[in-house]
Write an enzyme that holds these catalytic residues in place. Structure first.
Site, PDB file in Angstrom:
ATOM      1  N   GLY A 228      11.142 -17.683 -27.256  1.00 35.54           N
ATOM      2  CA  GLY A 228      11.474 -16.899 -28.437  1.00 35.54           C
ATOM      3  C   GLY A 228      12.287 -15.690 -28.013  1.00 35.54           C
ATOM      4  O   GLY A 228      12.738 -15.598 -26.864  1.00 35.54           O
TER       5      GLY A 228
ATOM      6  N   GLY B  63      13.453 -11.959 -43.071  1.00 37.93           N
ATOM      7  CA  GLY B  63      13.893 -10.708 -43.671  1.00 37.93           C
ATOM      8  C   GLY B  63      14.912  -9.930 -42.883  1.00 37.93           C
ATOM      9  O   GLY B  63      15.943  -9.514 -43.402  1.00 37.93           O
TER      10      GLY B  63
ATOM     11  N   GLU C 253      12.222  -3.374 -47.334  1.00 38.41           N
ATOM     12  CA  GLU C 253      11.099  -4.285 -47.532  1.00 38.41           C
ATOM     13  C   GLU C 253       9.844  -3.486 -47.837  1.00 38.41           C
ATOM     14  O   GLU C 253       9.851  -2.256 -47.832  1.00 38.41           O
ATOM     15  CB  GLU C 253      10.905  -5.179 -46.300  1.00 38.41           C
ATOM     16  CG  GLU C 253      12.099  -6.080 -46.044  1.00 38.41           C
ATOM     17  CD  GLU C 253      11.878  -7.025 -44.880  1.00 38.41           C
ATOM     18  OE1 GLU C 253      10.826  -6.945 -44.225  1.00 38.41           O
ATOM     19  OE2 GLU C 253      12.775  -7.855 -44.629  1.00 38.41           O
TER      20      GLU C 253
ATOM     21  N   HIS D 183       0.423 -12.926 -44.782  1.00 39.01           N
ATOM     22  CA  HIS D 183       1.635 -12.586 -45.541  1.00 39.01           C
ATOM     23  C   HIS D 183       1.392 -12.876 -47.021  1.00 39.01           C
ATOM     24  O   HIS D 183       0.835 -13.920 -47.372  1.00 39.01           O
ATOM     25  CB  HIS D 183       2.833 -13.409 -45.048  1.00 39.01           C
ATOM     26  CG  HIS D 183       4.151 -12.866 -45.502  1.00 39.01           C
ATOM     27  ND1 HIS D 183       4.600 -12.995 -46.797  1.00 39.01           N
ATOM     28  CD2 HIS D 183       5.115 -12.175 -44.840  1.00 39.01           C
ATOM     29  CE1 HIS D 183       5.781 -12.413 -46.910  1.00 39.01           C
ATOM     30  NE2 HIS D 183       6.120 -11.906 -45.740  1.00 39.01           N
TER      31      HIS D 183
ATOM     32  N   ARG E 199       1.653  -5.225 -46.425  1.00 37.56           N
ATOM     33  CA  ARG E 199       1.342  -6.633 -46.641  1.00 37.56           C
ATOM     34  C   ARG E 199      -0.131  -6.910 -46.904  1.00 37.56           C
ATOM     35  O   ARG E 199      -0.474  -7.740 -47.749  1.00 37.56           O
ATOM     36  CB  ARG E 199       1.803  -7.449 -45.427  1.00 37.56           C
ATOM     37  CG  ARG E 199       3.309  -7.602 -45.350  1.00 37.56           C
ATOM     38  CD  ARG E 199       3.745  -8.300 -44.081  1.00 37.56           C
ATOM     39  NE  ARG E 199       5.171  -8.551 -44.107  1.00 37.56           N
ATOM     40  CZ  ARG E 199       5.859  -9.032 -43.080  1.00 37.56           C
ATOM     41  NH1 ARG E 199       5.233  -9.283 -41.936  1.00 37.56           N
ATOM     42  NH2 ARG E 199       7.160  -9.237 -43.177  1.00 37.56           N
TER      43      ARG E 199
ATOM     44  N   HIS F 262       0.162 -15.214 -41.035  1.00 35.84           N
ATOM     45  CA  HIS F 262       1.575 -15.016 -40.697  1.00 35.84           C
ATOM     46  C   HIS F 262       1.794 -14.438 -39.304  1.00 35.84           C
ATOM     47  O   HIS F 262       2.678 -14.901 -38.580  1.00 35.84           O
ATOM     48  CB  HIS F 262       2.219 -14.087 -41.728  1.00 35.84           C
ATOM     49  CG  HIS F 262       3.658 -13.790 -41.478  1.00 35.84           C
ATOM     50  ND1 HIS F 262       4.626 -14.780 -41.399  1.00 35.84           N
ATOM     51  CD2 HIS F 262       4.306 -12.609 -41.282  1.00 35.84           C
ATOM     52  CE1 HIS F 262       5.809 -14.224 -41.172  1.00 35.84           C
ATOM     53  NE2 HIS F 262       5.646 -12.915 -41.079  1.00 35.84           N
TER      54      HIS F 262
ATOM     55  N   ARG G  92       1.058  -5.130 -39.331  1.00 32.25           N
ATOM     56  CA  ARG G  92       2.451  -4.883 -38.953  1.00 32.25           C
ATOM     57  C   ARG G  92       3.327  -4.521 -40.142  1.00 32.25           C
ATOM     58  O   ARG G  92       3.271  -5.155 -41.199  1.00 32.25           O
ATOM     59  CB  ARG G  92       3.026  -6.129 -38.258  1.00 32.25           C
ATOM     60  CG  ARG G  92       4.498  -5.989 -37.914  1.00 32.25           C
ATOM     61  CD  ARG G  92       4.980  -7.152 -37.081  1.00 32.25           C
ATOM     62  NE  ARG G  92       4.924  -8.433 -37.757  1.00 32.25           N
ATOM     63  CZ  ARG G  92       5.832  -8.856 -38.633  1.00 32.25           C
ATOM     64  NH1 ARG G  92       6.847  -8.064 -38.980  1.00 32.25           N
ATOM     65  NH2 ARG G  92       5.724 -10.047 -39.171  1.00 32.25           N
TER      66      ARG G  92
END
Length: 433
Positions: free
Chosen positions: A17, A51, A116, A236, A277, A338, A373
């Site tokens: 990643g 996002g 966001e 999420h 969130r 999530h 987060r």
């Protein structure tokens, strides 16, 4: 180990990643690097980030960015880590752009910023609604061009190797892995970086790939490496509700940042969509229980059509495949697992409690996120602390090489002095005039 292929490397990185890839890219080409992907290189959660990625908008944004991150994390964040991440954000974005990452631009060519949930202002740069894929794909292409790096796909780490350094300390000496055919691989390395991702594959409903099963944490724990906040798991608020099995499709936080609203079955708003969130997820679950419903609704009626077409292209397509037209009707959404904020404890240089073993990305806990987060801090955090891991590996390598050179020089001096009969030569060697 009989029947095992052995590779000698300087650095072994488990995971492809953004954290694993960026660590490799920040290491000097003189070091031999081996990277492992548990499945294919494109099956990592970095590819799924929609996002965007946070960046310090301008110097005056520092305090609000810091506060937003802490407030979302319920003030259980490690302050030093938050400071490091924010201050490194602009150089990271500049470096990504130099590597070919295409972020959205305004009509005048400046970076376009979106907002966001839980952000007090727009500070997120993005590429359509596939920012993670855009970044990861470019980093992967850069890694494939490295003359010193080798990538093994479909190769799962099963253990780490231990040894002792010159001072008798227990240290990490590499990894053991197994490929899809059952063949074993041993990578001997001076430094090992675990970038194995999160734990979503352990949950029934998750936005993560099923292969993400907390391997890094499990193996680290087996070797007595300290873990931290293993209960810090983020839900999420908005994934597309479906009766089909498999990974939950994420409806990006930026949709609500651009004006999408949550509705109940009576098509009434029931919460502030731009709260953190965990707060929004709790509101949705309570509303579902109150109504006895399987989901709530997300309406894009307040989002301009042009914004939907250009910013949320892939979300539009996925919803259309499920039979929903977001231009004319709300879509059913439900919370799902999530992100993982806990993991392998690391210091500010991403080093674990076992020397020469590092961890970066979602598998580690450096304290940036706290209990929950802040949206779009994940890609940034992974990149910043992967770079710090690479820097520490280089510093350790330089220190080790310098120590070795000094030891050789001292040995040569002792041998020369002991065997010399020329007082003048000895005096010169010792620096006398």
């Amino acid at each position: 180990m009989a029947g095992t292929k052995t590779i000698d490397a300087d650095v072994a990185i488990v995971g492809c990643g953004v954290a694993g890839l960026y660590c490799a890219l920040n290491l000097p080409h003189a070091l031999r690097v081996v990277l492992l992907a548990k499945t294919t290189v494109d099956e990592c959660d970095s590819m799924l980030a929609q996002g965007g990625i946070c960046v310090l908008h301008d110097p005056d944004d520092y305090e609000s960015f810091f506060e937003d991150t802490l407030r979302a994390g319920h003030y259980e964040n490690r302050l030093e880590s938050v400071d490091m991440m924010i201050r490194a954000s602009r150089p990271i974005i500049d470096d990504l752009i130099k590597r070919g990452v295409r972020f959205a631009r305004t009509a005048t060519g400046e970076l376009d910023y979106t907002r966001e949930g839980a952000h007090s202002r727009p500070r997120i740069v993005y590429h359509e609604d596939i920012t993670g894929e855009e970044i990861t794909t470019h980093l992967l292409a850069c890694v494939r061009e490295l003359p010193n790096a080798t990538v093994f796909e479909n190769t799962c780490m099963t253990d780490i190797l231990e040894g002792f350094d010159a001072d008798g300390r227990r240290v990490c000496r590499g990894i053991v892995a197994e490929d899809a055919g059952g063949a074993h691989l041993q990578v001997n390395a001076d430094a090992t970086v675990l970038a194995t991702g999160g734990v979503g594959g352990l949950y029934k409903h998750s936005t993560n790939y099923p292969c993400l099963t907390g391997d890094g944490c499990r193996v680290a724990a087996e070797h007595g490496v300290l873990l931290e906040h293993m209960d810090f798991v983020q839900i999420h608020p908005t994934t597309l509700w479906t009766q089909k099995p498999g990974r939950s499709f994420l409806i990006s936080e930026s949709a609500r940042g651009e004006g999408a609203i949550l509705l109940n079955d009576a098509h009434e708003r029931f919460c502030d969509e731009l709260q953190p969130r965990d707060v929004v997820s709790g509101n949705i679950l309570r509303e579902m229980r109150r109504e006895g419903a399987e989901h709530v609704w997300l309406s894009f009626e307040r989002v301009p059509r042009e914004e939907l077409e250009h910013h949320f292209t892939h979300i539009c397509e996925q919803c259309r495949e499920e039979g929903y037209d977001i231009f004319s009707e709300p879509i059913p959404v439900v919370p799902a697992q999530h992100y993982f904020m806990g993991g392998i404890h690391v210091n500010s240089d991403s080093e674990t409690t076992l020397p020469h073993l590092f961890a970066a990305g979602e598998t580690c806990c450096n304290g940036v996120h706290g209990r929950n987060r802040l949206a779009s801090n994940s890609l940034l955090e992974g990149l910043v602390f992967a770079q710090r891991a690479a820097d520490k590996i280089m510093r350790d390598r330089f220190a080790a090489d310098t120590a070795a050179q000094l030891a050789v020089a001292a040995s040569e001096r002792s041998r020369f002095v002991a065997g010399s009969r020329d007082v003048t030569d000895v005096a010169l060697l010792c620096g006398a005039e």
